[in-house]
Design a protein around this motif. Structure first.
Motif, PDB file in Angstrom:
ATOM      1  N   ALA A  98       0.761  -1.398  -0.100  1.00  0.00           N
ATOM      2  CA  ALA A  98       0.120  -0.083  -0.016  1.00  0.00           C
ATOM      3  C   ALA A  98       0.994   1.157  -0.058  1.00  0.00           C
ATOM      4  O   ALA A  98       0.803   2.296  -0.469  1.00  0.00           O
ATOM      5  CB  ALA A  98      -1.149  -0.021   1.386  1.00  0.00           C
ATOM      6  N   ALA A  99       2.073   0.959   0.522  1.00  0.00           N
ATOM      7  CA  ALA A  99       2.861   2.548   0.801  1.00  0.00           C
ATOM      8  C   ALA A  99       3.615   2.750  -0.194  1.00  0.00           C
ATOM      9  O   ALA A  99       3.989   3.917  -0.801  1.00  0.00           O
ATOM     10  CB  ALA A  99       3.667   2.358   2.319  1.00  0.00           C
ATOM     11  N   ALA A 100       4.320   1.743  -0.913  1.00  0.00           N
ATOM     12  CA  ALA A 100       5.246   1.874  -1.810  1.00  0.00           C
ATOM     13  C   ALA A 100       4.762   2.694  -3.173  1.00  0.00           C
ATOM     14  O   ALA A 100       5.264   3.571  -3.756  1.00  0.00           O
ATOM     15  CB  ALA A 100       5.867   0.599  -2.267  1.00  0.00           C
ATOM     16  N   PRO A 101       3.655   2.159  -3.543  1.00  0.00           N
ATOM     17  CA  PRO A 101       3.053   2.889  -4.920  1.00  0.00           C
ATOM     18  C   PRO A 101       2.629   4.317  -4.724  1.00  0.00           C
ATOM     19  O   PRO A 101       2.973   5.218  -5.350  1.00  0.00           O
ATOM     20  CB  PRO A 101       1.731   1.879  -5.302  1.00  0.00           C
ATOM     21  N   ALA A 106       4.195  10.106  -5.003  1.00  0.00           N
ATOM     22  CA  ALA A 106       4.350  11.301  -4.300  1.00  0.00           C
ATOM     23  C   ALA A 106       5.910  11.939  -4.656  1.00  0.00           C
ATOM     24  O   ALA A 106       6.090  12.916  -5.004  1.00  0.00           O
ATOM     25  CB  ALA A 106       4.448  11.272  -2.780  1.00  0.00           C
ATOM     26  N   VAL A 107       6.986  11.008  -4.923  1.00  0.00           N
ATOM     27  CA  VAL A 107       8.070  11.489  -5.257  1.00  0.00           C
ATOM     28  C   VAL A 107       8.092  11.770  -6.835  1.00  0.00           C
ATOM     29  O   VAL A 107       9.052  12.648  -7.340  1.00  0.00           O
ATOM     30  CB  VAL A 107       9.173  10.024  -5.182  1.00  0.00           C
ATOM     31  N   SER A 108       7.348  11.119  -7.675  1.00  0.00           N
ATOM     32  CA  SER A 108       7.215  11.709  -8.942  1.00  0.00           C
ATOM     33  C   SER A 108       6.750  12.971  -9.405  1.00  0.00           C
ATOM     34  O   SER A 108       7.115  13.978 -10.045  1.00  0.00           O
ATOM     35  CB  SER A 108       6.538  10.656  -9.943  1.00  0.00           C
ATOM     36  N   GLU A 109       5.791  13.424  -8.423  1.00  0.00           N
ATOM     37  CA  GLU A 109       5.286  14.735  -8.346  1.00  0.00           C
ATOM     38  C   GLU A 109       6.342  15.755  -7.594  1.00  0.00           C
ATOM     39  O   GLU A 109       6.182  16.841  -8.319  1.00  0.00           O
ATOM     40  CB  GLU A 109       3.894  14.708  -7.727  1.00  0.00           C
ATOM     41  N   ASP A 110       6.865  15.270  -6.778  1.00  0.00           N
ATOM     42  CA  ASP A 110       7.569  16.506  -5.869  1.00  0.00           C
ATOM     43  C   ASP A 110       8.948  15.591  -5.498  1.00  0.00           C
ATOM     44  O   ASP A 110       8.794  14.711  -4.398  1.00  0.00           O
ATOM     45  CB  ASP A 110       7.002  17.031  -4.877  1.00  0.00           C
ATOM     46  N   LYS A 112      11.160  16.433  -3.535  1.00  0.00           N
ATOM     47  CA  LYS A 112      11.603  16.874  -2.358  1.00  0.00           C
ATOM     48  C   LYS A 112      11.164  16.089  -1.293  1.00  0.00           C
ATOM     49  O   LYS A 112      11.470  15.810  -0.093  1.00  0.00           O
ATOM     50  CB  LYS A 112      11.435  18.380  -1.945  1.00  0.00           C
ATOM     51  N   SER A 113      10.241  15.028  -1.650  1.00  0.00           N
ATOM     52  CA  SER A 113       9.243  14.401  -0.879  1.00  0.00           C
ATOM     53  C   SER A 113       9.869  12.936  -0.450  1.00  0.00           C
ATOM     54  O   SER A 113       9.164  11.968   0.104  1.00  0.00           O
ATOM     55  CB  SER A 113       7.749  14.223  -1.100  1.00  0.00           C
ATOM     56  N   PHE A 114      11.030  12.737  -1.150  1.00  0.00           N
ATOM     57  CA  PHE A 114      11.615  11.315  -1.074  1.00  0.00           C
ATOM     58  C   PHE A 114      11.787  10.901   0.136  1.00  0.00           C
ATOM     59  O   PHE A 114      11.464   9.608   0.605  1.00  0.00           O
ATOM     60  CB  PHE A 114      12.715  11.334  -1.926  1.00  0.00           C
ATOM     61  N   ALA A 115      12.327  11.547   1.139  1.00  0.00           N
ATOM     62  CA  ALA A 115      12.604  11.137   2.382  1.00  0.00           C
ATOM     63  C   ALA A 115      11.391  10.853   3.308  1.00  0.00           C
ATOM     64  O   ALA A 115      11.378   9.800   3.912  1.00  0.00           O
ATOM     65  CB  ALA A 115      13.418  12.226   3.132  1.00  0.00           C
ATOM     66  N   LYS A 116      10.510  11.634   3.180  1.00  0.00           N
ATOM     67  CA  LYS A 116       9.193  11.412   3.809  1.00  0.00           C
ATOM     68  C   LYS A 116       8.571  10.091   3.423  1.00  0.00           C
ATOM     69  O   LYS A 116       7.976   9.303   4.153  1.00  0.00           O
ATOM     70  CB  LYS A 116       8.193  12.479   3.543  1.00  0.00           C
ATOM     71  N   ALA A 117       8.543   9.843   1.963  1.00  0.00           N
ATOM     72  CA  ALA A 117       8.073   8.548   1.379  1.00  0.00           C
ATOM     73  C   ALA A 117       8.632   7.481   1.833  1.00  0.00           C
ATOM     74  O   ALA A 117       8.122   6.505   2.179  1.00  0.00           O
ATOM     75  CB  ALA A 117       7.787   8.874  -0.096  1.00  0.00           C
ATOM     76  N   LEU A 118       9.925   7.421   1.913  1.00  0.00           N
ATOM     77  CA  LEU A 118      10.770   6.438   2.094  1.00  0.00           C
ATOM     78  C   LEU A 118      10.681   5.883   3.861  1.00  0.00           C
ATOM     79  O   LEU A 118      10.613   4.716   4.037  1.00  0.00           O
ATOM     80  CB  LEU A 118      12.510   6.673   1.921  1.00  0.00           C
ATOM     81  N   ILE A 119      10.176   7.051   4.467  1.00  0.00           N
ATOM     82  CA  ILE A 119      10.098   6.698   5.853  1.00  0.00           C
ATOM     83  C   ILE A 119       8.863   5.621   5.992  1.00  0.00           C
ATOM     84  O   ILE A 119       8.844   4.825   6.775  1.00  0.00           O
ATOM     85  CB  ILE A 119      10.097   7.701   6.549  1.00  0.00           C
ATOM     86  N   PHE A 120       7.802   6.150   5.286  1.00  0.00           N
ATOM     87  CA  PHE A 120       6.502   5.201   5.334  1.00  0.00           C
ATOM     88  C   PHE A 120       6.905   3.813   4.813  1.00  0.00           C
ATOM     89  O   PHE A 120       6.080   2.903   5.447  1.00  0.00           O
ATOM     90  CB  PHE A 120       5.394   6.093   4.645  1.00  0.00           C
TER      91      PHE A 120
END
Length: 142
Positions: A98-101, A106-110, A112-120
């Motif tokens: 559920a979290a990876a897609p 989110a990373v493809s749109e922004d 800068k949100s890579f670190a936040k997305a990786l945490i989830f």
């Protein structure tokens, strides 16, 4: 050796690999995929029933009957360790599925949100690590 010492593992292998035939043929979409899942579950429970009805413990271990009778608690400990690892890995797979897609979107749109997305995504993987730690603690007690 008796004939079922060879027949039961062969039957278990056939029952488990039977649903994979249609997957290898490329017929695993829609109703056929649902039928394959049901067939796989039936094969799993069939193998479990075979293991209960006709145990083949002599093939796996060379322990005497007296030692095997005293190790029921150890067997339950091993089952508990296997369940804690398996179910936590299943939960981690569901969480990451559920979290990876969502993280990739989110990373493809922004970027800068890579670190936040990786945490989830990592939080979902943490569930499997917790289950592995619990199983190690159980196995240390056995």
């Amino acid at each position: 050796m008796k004939f079922y010492h060879f027949l039961l593992p062969l039957a278990a292998l056939v029952l488990i690999s039977l649903p994979l035939v249609n997957v290898l043929r490329g017929m695993s979409t829609g109703k056929k995929a649902r039928r394959n899942i049901v067939l796989n579950l039936c094969a799993f429970f069939g193998v479990c029933a075979l293991a209960v009805v006709m145990p083949v413990g002599g093939l796996v271990s060379a322990a005497s009957e007296a030692a095997a009778a005293g190790s029921a608690a150890a067997g339950m400990g091993y089952i508990a360790a296997a369940l804690s690892t398996g179910l936590s890995a299943l939960g981690a797979g569901i969480a990451v599925a559920a979290a990876a897609p969502a993280a990739i979107g989110a990373v493809s749109e922004d970027p800068k949100s890579f670190a936040k997305a990786l945490i989830f995504v990592v939080l979902g993987e943490g569930i499997a690590i917790y289950g592995l730690l619990i199983s190690i603690l159980i196995l240390n007690r056995v």
